[in-house]
Enzyme design. Sequence first.
Site, PDB file in Angstrom:
ATOM      1  N   GLU A 202      10.441 -18.788  23.446  1.00 47.19           N
ATOM      2  CA  GLU A 202       9.716 -18.326  22.194  1.00 47.19           C
ATOM      3  C   GLU A 202       9.512 -19.663  21.203  1.00 47.19           C
ATOM      4  O   GLU A 202       8.478 -19.927  20.697  1.00 47.19           O
ATOM      5  CB  GLU A 202      10.288 -17.286  21.216  1.00 47.19           C
ATOM      6  CG  GLU A 202      10.825 -16.084  21.804  1.00 47.19           C
ATOM      7  CD  GLU A 202       9.455 -15.134  22.054  1.00 47.19           C
ATOM      8  OE1 GLU A 202       8.392 -15.672  21.498  1.00 47.19           O
ATOM      9  OE2 GLU A 202       9.202 -13.992  22.450  1.00 47.19           O
ATOM     10  N   ARG A 206       5.497 -20.753  20.909  1.00 50.61           N
ATOM     11  CA  ARG A 206       5.292 -20.263  19.404  1.00 50.61           C
ATOM     12  C   ARG A 206       4.892 -21.810  18.604  1.00 50.61           C
ATOM     13  O   ARG A 206       3.974 -22.174  18.137  1.00 50.61           O
ATOM     14  CB  ARG A 206       5.971 -19.302  18.548  1.00 50.61           C
ATOM     15  CG  ARG A 206       6.003 -18.066  19.272  1.00 50.61           C
ATOM     16  CD  ARG A 206       6.674 -17.166  18.283  1.00 50.61           C
ATOM     17  NE  ARG A 206       6.820 -15.860  19.314  1.00 50.61           N
ATOM     18  CZ  ARG A 206       6.979 -14.568  18.667  1.00 50.61           C
ATOM     19  NH1 ARG A 206       6.563 -14.303  17.428  1.00 50.61           N
ATOM     20  NH2 ARG A 206       6.951 -13.545  19.519  1.00 50.61           N
ATOM     21  N   ASP A 351       5.578 -10.452  32.566  1.00 44.06           N
ATOM     22  CA  ASP A 351       4.304 -10.824  32.482  1.00 44.06           C
ATOM     23  C   ASP A 351       3.766 -12.196  32.558  1.00 44.06           C
ATOM     24  O   ASP A 351       2.804 -12.397  33.227  1.00 44.06           O
ATOM     25  CB  ASP A 351       3.883 -10.122  30.998  1.00 44.06           C
ATOM     26  CG  ASP A 351       4.872 -10.629  29.933  1.00 44.06           C
ATOM     27  OD1 ASP A 351       5.799 -11.593  30.065  1.00 44.06           O
ATOM     28  OD2 ASP A 351       4.651 -10.102  28.787  1.00 44.06           O
ATOM     29  N   GLU A 525      -2.308  -8.016  23.216  1.00 53.56           N
ATOM     30  CA  GLU A 525      -2.743  -7.981  24.707  1.00 53.56           C
ATOM     31  C   GLU A 525      -4.042  -7.403  24.744  1.00 53.56           C
ATOM     32  O   GLU A 525      -4.899  -7.780  25.637  1.00 53.56           O
ATOM     33  CB  GLU A 525      -1.498  -7.464  25.495  1.00 53.56           C
ATOM     34  CG  GLU A 525      -0.393  -8.325  25.561  1.00 53.56           C
ATOM     35  CD  GLU A 525       0.418  -8.194  24.422  1.00 53.56           C
ATOM     36  OE1 GLU A 525       1.258  -9.276  24.087  1.00 53.56           O
ATOM     37  OE2 GLU A 525       0.280  -7.200  23.801  1.00 53.56           O
TER      38      GLU A 525
END
Length: 692
Positions: A202, A206, A351, A525
């Site tokens: 993360e 980010r 994913d 998404e």
Amino acid sequence: MSESRHVNHHRHQSDGMWGSAGQNGYTRSNIGAKLDGYFEKRELPMYKDKPYNYAASRRRPLYKKWRFTVGVLFLLLGLLYWIGLFSPTETTTKVKDTSKSTWSWLSKPATTGVDWDERREKVKEAFMLSWDGYEKYAWGSDLYHPQSKQGAQMTKAGMGWIIVDALDTLMIMNLTSRLSHAREWLSTSLNYDQDQEVNTFETTIRMLGGLLSAHYLSTTFPEMAPLADDDQGAPGEDLYLEKATDLADRLLGAFDSESGVPYASVNLRTLKGVRSHADDGASSTAEATSLQLEFKYLAMLTGEQDYWKKAEKVMQVVDDNGMEDGLLPIFIYPHDGTFKGHNIRLGSRGDSYYEYLIKQNLQTSGEEPIYLTLWNQALTGVRNHLITYSKKSHFTVLAERPNGLDSKIQPKMDHLVCFMPGTIALAATDGKTVAEAKKAGKWGKKEESDMDLAVELTKTCWGMYKTTATGLAGEITFFEIDDPPRQESDGPFHPDDPVSSGRNVEWKDDFIVKGLDAHNLQRPETVESLFYMWRITGDVKYREWGWEMFVSFVNYTRVEGDAGFTSLASVLDVPPRLRDNMESFWLAETLKYFYLLFSPNDFLPLDSVVLNTEAHIFPRFKLIRGLTTGWERKPRDKDGKILEEKKKETPQREKESEKEVTKEDDTQKKKEEARGTEAKAEEAKSKEGSRP
């Protein structure tokens, strides 16, 4: 984006605690406030790729066990509240639409003509409302709770979570004064030298991604929100790159495992990687394999090959497992690079591995075809094992295999899976339009088939929105399927078009949203795929679907006054119960993709940029500065299985083998000599016996 101040804390505990703080949809009600008093606020929120209701646990010393008991009681009360047994006023309040407000256009009848520039401005207004609310009530905070109009930090000194994540959105929307304020905060307040455990994935996608994207846009497109401070030659010219390099150097410690697979977390001050506090120490597969775009781009910018080598080593270790049809279990051990369990899915924890396969090939302008090979193998695996169809209306479902490819299929799609149709389309055309791809001679049966799959999956994701009362999708959707399930090899299916939603259409019965899965976390998404599908196919329906989604967000997630937008407790209720939290990816991804969807197609064209899994914008580039693909796949047979390699003998063993061969030869020679002597003796004896 899990970050823990104490390395002995369990990761799951951070999920639960920061869930109660509202980062991922839990209501910050009276119950949540009480819980805050019982737990230390030192953990970071749930990861972007985790399911919302991921379990939480933590070992506590004996003298603190009473807190655990009290906490459980309050969590039970919170669960009862969450499912609707209690409904405090502050969490059910819905904004009132007034014709005098900025959003008066919502109550106006639709006009015949469509002005996409005007619609893009509406998205910009939504961003400004969200940003200004944060700036007014929670500036510098990592978390923002718009209903209660307050912020919270995820670390003692703060990480700049919302500010850094939104930098490039500020730029592309040309919000100069707001960007100037954000840049000033970065320059004077952002410091990554913290004794803080952070989630590797993360923080990379980010924070590192946000800084690198800001560097790219500010240097390549100086007309975007122009600031004198970052002009060439100005003292702050390299601010974004300097912050990115400092952060990346701290994150590199996560890669120092025995296998090279990164640990789930890393301490920013000690630079030591920290294994996951859950899942038997395994890292998430998606987390370990979705750091490559960021570190590779930084390597290209700085010439530091260590960034490149550590990032690509992970891909080699993963591929050396030789998983069937390129489909990977969702956990991997850092100590030996092997997988944990057999759960196969393209939702949470799986994913972005698949997303980054094709995007690594695109990032280096097709000069690393190994990743295109991996993508094609994985997509074939998806089609062979995970594609099925809903029972009545034959919607295409990208399902899961929780117990391996030979196990029963589970007809479930996380909203996270909806990145896939856009990614398939991107891979099929290399970011060009279908017409351009055909004209260039780069179009065949495979590309046609892949685009058909992308179209049908996009329709399914759009159906997730059209089936609910709010017009917004839940976190997870299940589907009714046949038993045995239909497979793609059974032939193509063409479902009803969900655009025909004005009547009580039967196709909606195929979609099942359970109460505990009905929350909406402002995820990007589906609009991400709509953006790719519009750019690549030119079919205006994807823009229209996106506009309807945006209107639903404005209608049902906006809070009273000037505080902005929040996530929802349930998309099935009208008016919906609101969750007192704004996700950072609402600004970084969701609104950005809406803005790009309604922008001209030559604005950041897809064949010149690549977006990371947080929608941060990087350039495509050629392999320069000695950068190259430093690994090769193990040899495989026609079915893709790794061939057994003959073990090479050590020099010592080779000498021993030579001695053994020589000894065997000597023995054989002596035996032959002995047999020869015996034969001669027998012959002599025979001759002697035959004399008269």
